[in-house]
Structures are given as structure tokens and as C-alpha cells.
Write a protein that holds these residues in place. Structure first.
Motif, PDB file in Angstrom:
ATOM      1  N   PHE A  99      96.674  86.356  47.480  1.00 37.03           N
ATOM      2  CA  PHE A  99      96.311  85.319  46.465  1.00 37.03           C
ATOM      3  C   PHE A  99      96.499  86.143  45.081  1.00 37.03           C
ATOM      4  O   PHE A  99      95.593  85.876  44.469  1.00 37.03           O
ATOM      5  N   ARG A 101      98.878  84.629  42.890  1.00 33.62           N
ATOM      6  CA  ARG A 101      99.391  83.824  41.832  1.00 33.62           C
ATOM      7  C   ARG A 101      98.481  82.568  41.682  1.00 33.62           C
ATOM      8  O   ARG A 101      97.937  82.161  42.369  1.00 33.62           O
ATOM      9  N   ARG A 102      98.367  82.240  40.221  1.00 31.20           N
ATOM     10  CA  ARG A 102      97.143  81.256  40.022  1.00 31.20           C
ATOM     11  C   ARG A 102      97.997  79.959  39.443  1.00 31.20           C
ATOM     12  O   ARG A 102      99.035  80.406  38.822  1.00 31.20           O
ATOM     13  N   LEU A 103      97.527  78.800  39.453  1.00 33.88           N
ATOM     14  CA  LEU A 103      98.068  77.633  38.979  1.00 33.88           C
ATOM     15  C   LEU A 103      97.813  77.466  37.473  1.00 33.88           C
ATOM     16  O   LEU A 103      96.552  77.585  37.327  1.00 33.88           O
ATOM     17  N   TRP A 108     102.759  78.269  38.831  1.00 31.37           N
ATOM     18  CA  TRP A 108     102.451  79.512  39.462  1.00 31.37           C
ATOM     19  C   TRP A 108     102.724  80.892  38.805  1.00 31.37           C
ATOM     20  O   TRP A 108     103.734  81.300  38.439  1.00 31.37           O
TER      21      TRP A 108
ATOM     22  N   ILE B  70      93.010  77.383  41.348  1.00 32.33           N
ATOM     23  CA  ILE B  70      93.594  77.300  42.619  1.00 32.33           C
ATOM     24  C   ILE B  70      94.669  78.376  42.357  1.00 32.33           C
ATOM     25  O   ILE B  70      95.381  78.994  41.455  1.00 32.33           O
ATOM     26  N   THR B  71      94.852  79.285  43.610  1.00 29.72           N
ATOM     27  CA  THR B  71      95.804  80.111  43.911  1.00 29.72           C
ATOM     28  C   THR B  71      96.435  80.171  45.160  1.00 29.72           C
ATOM     29  O   THR B  71      96.107  79.375  46.142  1.00 29.72           O
ATOM     30  N   THR B  72      97.636  80.671  45.246  1.00 31.34           N
ATOM     31  CA  THR B  72      98.499  80.619  46.560  1.00 31.34           C
ATOM     32  C   THR B  72      98.891  81.993  46.613  1.00 31.34           C
ATOM     33  O   THR B  72      98.674  83.026  45.985  1.00 31.34           O
ATOM     34  N   LEU B  80      94.151  78.902  48.000  1.00 32.10           N
ATOM     35  CA  LEU B  80      92.664  79.111  47.855  1.00 32.10           C
ATOM     36  C   LEU B  80      92.281  78.389  46.553  1.00 32.10           C
ATOM     37  O   LEU B  80      92.641  78.478  45.512  1.00 32.10           O
TER      38      LEU B  80
END
Lengths: 126, 126
Positions: A99, A101-103, A108, B70-72, B80
Motif C-alpha cells: 500500500f 500509493r495514496r489518494l 494515486w 486511502i491507499t491502494t 486500505l
């Protein structure tokens, strides 16, 4: 050890969390056999949806996930596995956590640096 | 905000983690619409597989999940969501976290006490 594997055609999500830091490292999927292997071996083992087979995380990289605690949720259709992560990173892209990459304003963005060179570990294979 | 919803027929797992303590509180599923609602509203919103509809967590109990980050992951097939959990507990069974059962010698055992009375909040409905 009755878990509900019925909702995802024999699989359930397994959240992998660093036991010491609390960081969520990855999400994988387990079938009944992968869950049993995880418990018996003490190392997190998943079912690969793309390769249709079991894989113990770290079997090629050595970055295994030593199980410290397993919990399940109210519906028993997911598990949380707290681990000691062996090696510099869990993500096959070279990061400590998958995880990374953050929005941020709808995009992202990578929010941290790599902790190892994936080409050196995986020989260029993804 | 391209996420990969294709692997689970339009859904992906969303791990909900307490922003302050790092505790994993629950795992839900989001479809594209639920993810967008989560981002737009600032409160975690899921797709209920049993009821086949969107639900904002806390819409009946008031125990909403205010999104902090928010992360991906590397494959962009899970998210997440780090949150501030409003109210005494996330689990509809009355516990702080849905992950209140720990595997102990092959048996799932409750490893903590309830933090609220679910009958008082949900009126006896599950």
C-alpha cells in the motif's frame, strides 16, 4: 477452525499486518488449504488467483511472513494475520508495504520510497 | 482513480484501519460506486453482498467511519482506508473491532470484551 469460504467461491481475504508496527502490508486470498498451510507452517500462504495455485509468500524472494497471531471477523469470512515480515519489503515492486500509493485529489500518488531493488531479488520477474 | 474491480465481479476488499491506533477494524467490499461515495462523502461506504446494495457504515447505528486516508496496493485490486471510527465500536456484535476472535490451539476464542450493547443500538436486529 470453521471459516466461511463460500462467499468468494472458496476464497476469503487475508489482511497481513506488521505485528510490531501495525502497518498493513498486503491483502491476499486464502482457500481452506492455504489457511491450513499457514497455520501448520507458521508462514503466510495464499492462493494465487492468477496462477491458480498455492504460494507461500517469500518462497522465491525469501521475504517470508512469520505468523504471530491470527484473528477472524464476526462473519468468519476474512482473517487478519499479524506477522513478522522477513526481509526489506513485502511488495514485489520493491516497497515495504504493497500500500504505497495514496489518494491525493483524485490521483494515486506514490507516498514513499522503495526499500529494495526488486530486480536484484526477483531477477526482473514481476 | 483507476482501480481493478474485475477480479471479484465488480468488487474489491476494503480494509478499514483505525487511523490513531493502527487497529484493523473490519474488512468490507466496495464496488466502483461505493468507492466513489466513500471519496465524495468522506465516510466509508460499502457494497453489501447479502443485501445487494450500497450501505454507508453507521447509517443506522451512527457509528460512521470518517475517512482520513486511502491507499491502494500494487495491483490496485484492494484499498486500505484509514479512518476515525465514530462511536464505541465498529462491529455489529458489540465489539470495538470485528476481529475479536483469535486462533488459539485450533479454536477461535473471543479475546476481548464487548464495548457496547448491540441490542441497545440495533434494536436486536443483527
Amino acid at each position: 477452525m470453521e471459516l466461511d469460504f463460500s462467499k468468494l467461491d472458496g476464497l476469503l481475504p487475508a489482511v497481513i499486518q506488521d505485528y510490531a508496527t501495525g502497518r498493513v502490508l498486503m491483502v491476499g486470498f486464502m482457500n481452506d488449504e492455504a489457511f491450513r498451510k499457514t497455520v501448520e507452517s507458521g508462514f503466510a500462504t495464499f492462493y494465487s488467483r492468477s496462477r491458480n495455485k498455492l504460494w507461500m509468500k517469500g518462497e522465491s524472494s525469501g521475504h517470508r511472513l512469520a505468523v504471530k497471531e491470527i484473528t477472524t471477523d464476526c462473519d468468519q469470512d476474512s482473517v487478519l494475520v499479524r506477522v513478522e515480515a522477513l526481509g526489506p519489503g513485502v511488495c514485489h515492486n520493491g516497497y515495504h508495504s504493497c500500500f504505497y500509493r495514496r489518494l491525493d485529489n483524485g490521483q494515486w500518488v506514490e507516498s514513499e520510497a522503495r526499500t529494495y531493488d526488486p530486480a536484484a531479488v526477483y531477477g526482473g520477474k514481476p
